[in-house]
Design a protein around this motif. Structure first.
Motif, PDB file in Angstrom:
ATOM      1  N   ILE B   6       0.866  -1.190   0.000  1.00  0.00           N
ATOM      2  CA  ILE B   6       0.000   0.000   0.000  1.00  0.00           C
ATOM      3  C   ILE B   6       0.902   1.239   0.000  1.00  0.00           C
ATOM      4  CG2 ILE B   6      -1.642   1.363   1.308  1.00  0.00           C
ATOM      5  CD1 ILE B   6      -3.126  -1.065   2.057  1.00  0.00           C
ATOM      6  N   SER B   8       0.813   5.579  -0.483  1.00  0.00           N
ATOM      7  CA  SER B   8       0.055   6.819  -0.639  1.00  0.00           C
ATOM      8  C   SER B   8       1.021   7.938  -0.980  1.00  0.00           C
ATOM      9  CB  SER B   8      -0.698   7.149   0.663  1.00  0.00           C
ATOM     10  OG  SER B   8      -1.689   6.168   0.927  1.00  0.00           O
ATOM     11  N   HIS B  46      -6.463   4.891  -6.220  1.00  0.00           N
ATOM     12  CA  HIS B  46      -7.622   5.657  -5.788  1.00  0.00           C
ATOM     13  C   HIS B  46      -7.266   7.126  -5.515  1.00  0.00           C
ATOM     14  CE1 HIS B  46      -9.569   1.758  -5.008  1.00  0.00           C
ATOM     15  NE2 HIS B  46      -8.367   1.397  -4.589  1.00  0.00           N
ATOM     16  N   ARG B  47      -8.182   8.013  -5.908  1.00  0.00           N
ATOM     17  CA  ARG B  47      -8.018   9.438  -5.634  1.00  0.00           C
ATOM     18  C   ARG B  47      -8.683   9.726  -4.291  1.00  0.00           C
ATOM     19  NH1 ARG B  47      -6.390  13.967  -4.518  1.00  0.00           N
ATOM     20  NH2 ARG B  47      -7.059  15.904  -5.522  1.00  0.00           N
ATOM     21  N   ASN B  48      -7.966  10.398  -3.394  1.00  0.00           N
ATOM     22  CA  ASN B  48      -8.555  10.788  -2.115  1.00  0.00           C
ATOM     23  C   ASN B  48      -9.746  11.732  -2.337  1.00  0.00           C
ATOM     24  OD1 ASN B  48      -8.502  11.197   0.902  1.00  0.00           O
ATOM     25  ND2 ASN B  48      -8.257  13.309   0.185  1.00  0.00           N
ATOM     26  N   GLU B  49     -10.781  11.570  -1.502  1.00  0.00           N
ATOM     27  CA  GLU B  49     -12.029  12.349  -1.679  1.00  0.00           C
ATOM     28  C   GLU B  49     -12.357  13.235  -0.473  1.00  0.00           C
ATOM     29  OE1 GLU B  49     -13.730   8.368  -3.833  1.00  0.00           O
ATOM     30  OE2 GLU B  49     -15.151   9.582  -2.678  1.00  0.00           O
ATOM     31  N   LEU B  50     -11.717  13.031   0.655  1.00  0.00           N
ATOM     32  CA  LEU B  50     -12.095  13.788   1.852  1.00  0.00           C
ATOM     33  C   LEU B  50     -10.865  14.469   2.447  1.00  0.00           C
ATOM     34  CD1 LEU B  50     -14.363  11.141   3.691  1.00  0.00           C
ATOM     35  CD2 LEU B  50     -15.068  12.949   2.085  1.00  0.00           C
ATOM     36  N   PHE B  51     -11.148  15.511   3.257  1.00  0.00           N
ATOM     37  CA  PHE B  51     -10.077  16.177   4.030  1.00  0.00           C
ATOM     38  C   PHE B  51      -8.906  16.581   3.131  1.00  0.00           C
ATOM     39  CE2 PHE B  51     -12.633  14.985   7.450  1.00  0.00           C
ATOM     40  CZ  PHE B  51     -12.866  13.616   7.438  1.00  0.00           C
ATOM     41  N   ASN B  55      -5.311  15.009   4.163  1.00  0.00           N
ATOM     42  CA  ASN B  55      -5.079  13.668   3.618  1.00  0.00           C
ATOM     43  C   ASN B  55      -4.060  13.708   2.491  1.00  0.00           C
ATOM     44  OD1 ASN B  55      -6.909  12.502   5.331  1.00  0.00           O
ATOM     45  ND2 ASN B  55      -8.282  11.759   3.719  1.00  0.00           N
ATOM     46  N   TYR B  56      -3.471  12.551   2.185  1.00  0.00           N
ATOM     47  CA  TYR B  56      -2.666  12.433   0.967  1.00  0.00           C
ATOM     48  C   TYR B  56      -3.606  12.330  -0.229  1.00  0.00           C
ATOM     49  CZ  TYR B  56       2.061  11.989   2.904  1.00  0.00           C
ATOM     50  OH  TYR B  56       3.305  12.243   3.473  1.00  0.00           O
ATOM     51  N   ASP B  57      -3.036  12.336  -1.443  1.00  0.00           N
ATOM     52  CA  ASP B  57      -3.878  12.500  -2.636  1.00  0.00           C
ATOM     53  C   ASP B  57      -4.229  11.218  -3.380  1.00  0.00           C
ATOM     54  OD1 ASP B  57      -2.000  15.331  -2.686  1.00  0.00           O
ATOM     55  OD2 ASP B  57      -4.187  15.489  -2.931  1.00  0.00           O
ATOM     56  N   VAL B  58      -3.314  10.266  -3.419  1.00  0.00           N
ATOM     57  CA  VAL B  58      -3.541   9.022  -4.169  1.00  0.00           C
ATOM     58  C   VAL B  58      -3.055   7.836  -3.334  1.00  0.00           C
ATOM     59  CG1 VAL B  58      -2.845   7.663  -6.201  1.00  0.00           C
ATOM     60  CG2 VAL B  58      -3.326  10.107  -6.435  1.00  0.00           C
ATOM     61  N   THR B  59      -3.814   6.756  -3.368  1.00  0.00           N
ATOM     62  CA  THR B  59      -3.399   5.514  -2.710  1.00  0.00           C
ATOM     63  C   THR B  59      -3.434   4.361  -3.705  1.00  0.00           C
ATOM     64  OG1 THR B  59      -4.019   6.136  -0.454  1.00  0.00           O
ATOM     65  CG2 THR B  59      -4.023   3.788  -0.955  1.00  0.00           C
ATOM     66  N   ILE B  61      -3.114   0.158  -3.991  1.00  0.00           N
ATOM     67  CA  ILE B  61      -3.190  -1.129  -3.277  1.00  0.00           C
ATOM     68  C   ILE B  61      -2.804  -2.198  -4.290  1.00  0.00           C
ATOM     69  CG2 ILE B  61      -4.639  -2.715  -1.979  1.00  0.00           C
ATOM     70  CD1 ILE B  61      -6.529  -0.337  -1.407  1.00  0.00           C
ATOM     71  N   VAL B  94       4.369   7.433   1.236  1.00  0.00           N
ATOM     72  CA  VAL B  94       4.327   6.589   2.432  1.00  0.00           C
ATOM     73  C   VAL B  94       3.882   5.202   2.000  1.00  0.00           C
ATOM     74  CG1 VAL B  94       3.016   6.122   4.544  1.00  0.00           C
ATOM     75  CG2 VAL B  94       3.903   8.416   4.125  1.00  0.00           C
TER      76      VAL B  94
END
Lengths: 100, 100
Positions: B6, B8, B46-51, B55-59, B61, B94
């Protein structure tokens, strides 16, 4: 729809063994939550196994129906208790939230 | 056994819209990899959607059979190409790696 909440923490322990102990305490606290927090659909918590020092130490993967479910989780008393365990040891936190 | 990787990233775009564009380019580059990298069992990005901002921007997996599968992925030419896209925009990274 599922809102996935992924959080990783870097821990304060000076040695890997120290961080193993901290991680075990955090993971146990988090893994107790599915039985206690109604809006929490699924939760797994994991100890990092590779690239110790460069990687972060613990990752949480938690699923909710929506943002309201995540918000209710964040303020839930049992999550606050788990959060206190994390705060004892975490020196950095990184999160992302996204819809599956 | 599955080794889950994982990662981010926080991106450099000054506005959310700028980071949306950067994230879309990164996610497209990553989502091309399952068809190209033999040791990569599964991958979602995935694109981050909250905060936004906290938050970081992309995760990412990604799942492998083992550490050797992850190592082969890291050096695979097509992953190197995707990595170059990420390097254009990422200001922080990270990662954690763990066995499911």
């Amino acid at each position: 729809m599922t809102l996935r909440h992924i959080v990783s923490w870097k821990l304060s322990g000076e040695t890997r063994e120290a961080r193993d102990g901290q991680a075990a305490e955090i993971i146990a606290a988090l893994e107790a939550l599915p039985a206690l927090v109604p809006t929490l659909n699924a939760l797994t918590a994991h100890r990092n196994e590779l690239f110790d020092g460069d990687n972060y130490d613990v990752t949480l993967i938690a699923d909710f129906d929506d943002e309201a479910g995540l918000s209710a989780y964040v303020v839930h008393p049992d999550h606050v208790v788990a959060g206190a365990v994390i705060k004892k040891y975490a020196v950095a936190r990184v999160a992302t939230d996204f819809t599956l």
